[in-house]
Design an enzyme around this catalytic site. Sequence first.
Site, PDB file in Angstrom:
ATOM      1  N   ARG A  11      25.959  48.120  36.951  1.00 15.59           N
ATOM      2  CA  ARG A  11      26.621  47.105  37.784  1.00 15.59           C
ATOM      3  C   ARG A  11      26.856  47.648  39.188  1.00 15.59           C
ATOM      4  O   ARG A  11      26.605  46.974  40.181  1.00 15.59           O
ATOM      5  CB  ARG A  11      27.955  46.682  37.181  1.00 15.59           C
ATOM      6  CG  ARG A  11      27.865  45.709  36.069  1.00 15.59           C
ATOM      7  CD  ARG A  11      29.252  45.201  35.686  1.00 15.59           C
ATOM      8  NE  ARG A  11      29.189  44.337  34.540  1.00 15.59           N
ATOM      9  CZ  ARG A  11      28.823  43.063  34.589  1.00 15.59           C
ATOM     10  NH1 ARG A  11      28.496  42.513  35.729  1.00 15.59           N
ATOM     11  NH2 ARG A  11      28.793  42.340  33.481  1.00 15.59           N
ATOM     12  N   ARG A  12      27.373  48.865  39.259  1.00 21.57           N
ATOM     13  CA  ARG A  12      27.658  49.472  40.569  1.00 21.57           C
ATOM     14  C   ARG A  12      26.375  49.746  41.334  1.00 21.57           C
ATOM     15  O   ARG A  12      26.297  49.489  42.535  1.00 21.57           O
ATOM     16  CB  ARG A  12      28.453  50.764  40.374  1.00 21.57           C
ATOM     17  CG  ARG A  12      29.861  50.501  39.904  1.00 21.57           C
ATOM     18  CD  ARG A  12      30.627  51.781  39.704  1.00 21.57           C
ATOM     19  NE  ARG A  12      31.967  51.484  39.205  1.00 21.57           N
ATOM     20  CZ  ARG A  12      32.717  52.339  38.548  1.00 21.57           C
ATOM     21  NH1 ARG A  12      32.280  53.568  38.304  1.00 21.57           N
ATOM     22  NH2 ARG A  12      33.914  51.991  38.124  1.00 21.57           N
ATOM     23  N   GLN A  34      23.045  46.861  25.540  1.00 18.37           N
ATOM     24  CA  GLN A  34      24.436  47.124  25.139  1.00 18.37           C
ATOM     25  C   GLN A  34      24.964  45.985  24.281  1.00 18.37           C
ATOM     26  O   GLN A  34      25.601  46.215  23.251  1.00 18.37           O
ATOM     27  CB  GLN A  34      25.304  47.324  26.384  1.00 18.37           C
ATOM     28  CG  GLN A  34      26.729  47.740  26.088  1.00 18.37           C
ATOM     29  CD  GLN A  34      27.696  46.579  26.012  1.00 18.37           C
ATOM     30  OE1 GLN A  34      27.480  45.518  26.599  1.00 18.37           O
ATOM     31  NE2 GLN A  34      28.770  46.776  25.293  1.00 18.37           N
ATOM     32  N   VAL A  35      24.697  44.757  24.665  1.00 19.16           N
ATOM     33  CA  VAL A  35      25.176  43.604  23.897  1.00 19.16           C
ATOM     34  C   VAL A  35      24.517  43.571  22.525  1.00 19.16           C
ATOM     35  O   VAL A  35      25.186  43.330  21.511  1.00 19.16           O
ATOM     36  CB  VAL A  35      24.940  42.290  24.678  1.00 19.16           C
ATOM     37  CG1 VAL A  35      25.204  41.077  23.802  1.00 19.16           C
ATOM     38  CG2 VAL A  35      25.808  42.255  25.921  1.00 19.16           C
ATOM     39  N   GLN A  76      17.805  53.503  25.089  1.00 15.28           N
ATOM     40  CA  GLN A  76      17.009  54.200  26.103  1.00 15.28           C
ATOM     41  C   GLN A  76      15.700  53.469  26.368  1.00 15.28           C
ATOM     42  O   GLN A  76      15.297  53.313  27.514  1.00 15.28           O
ATOM     43  CB  GLN A  76      16.705  55.628  25.658  1.00 15.28           C
ATOM     44  CG  GLN A  76      17.863  56.567  25.760  1.00 15.28           C
ATOM     45  CD  GLN A  76      17.466  57.975  25.356  1.00 15.28           C
ATOM     46  OE1 GLN A  76      16.668  58.170  24.442  1.00 15.28           O
ATOM     47  NE2 GLN A  76      18.021  58.951  26.048  1.00 15.28           N
ATOM     48  N   ARG A  85      11.646  49.041  23.301  1.00 13.26           N
ATOM     49  CA  ARG A  85      12.739  48.934  22.337  1.00 13.26           C
ATOM     50  C   ARG A  85      12.240  48.666  20.921  1.00 13.26           C
ATOM     51  O   ARG A  85      12.974  48.847  19.959  1.00 13.26           O
ATOM     52  CB  ARG A  85      13.698  47.810  22.748  1.00 13.26           C
ATOM     53  CG  ARG A  85      13.203  46.419  22.439  1.00 13.26           C
ATOM     54  CD  ARG A  85      14.043  45.331  23.063  1.00 13.26           C
ATOM     55  NE  ARG A  85      13.769  44.025  22.524  1.00 13.26           N
ATOM     56  CZ  ARG A  85      12.697  43.290  22.777  1.00 13.26           C
ATOM     57  NH1 ARG A  85      11.767  43.749  23.583  1.00 13.26           N
ATOM     58  NH2 ARG A  85      12.559  42.108  22.246  1.00 13.26           N
TER      59      ARG A  85
END
Length: 114
Positions: A11-12, A34-35, A76, A85
Amino acid sequence: AYFALQVIHARRKHKISPPGTSGHPEFERIFRAQVNCSEYFPLFVSLLWVAGIFFHQGVAAACGLLYLYTRFKYFQGYSTAAQERLGPLYASARLLWLLIGLAAVGLLAHFLLS
């Protein structure tokens, strides 16, 4: 926690403020990874717990560690490219099915032999 920290970092890096979930493709892949991992965590913990109590703690722990490793590799891979993935995703799914089987065998043995 590691996955959530990676989302914060992305995000940053890409200047995407919450609650936004779209923007740079790298951020979107990290966010989705992540979700996806978070969605399966309750199922994993429940199966790990039941298999550990009713089947065998050592076998369940080994499956749990392998599952966590495959989810890390999934994260990753997804962070790099969506296609990366798939291998770890299939491996983690097989481990969940194994935990389902161990839990079922353990429960059946417990209730039939009690």
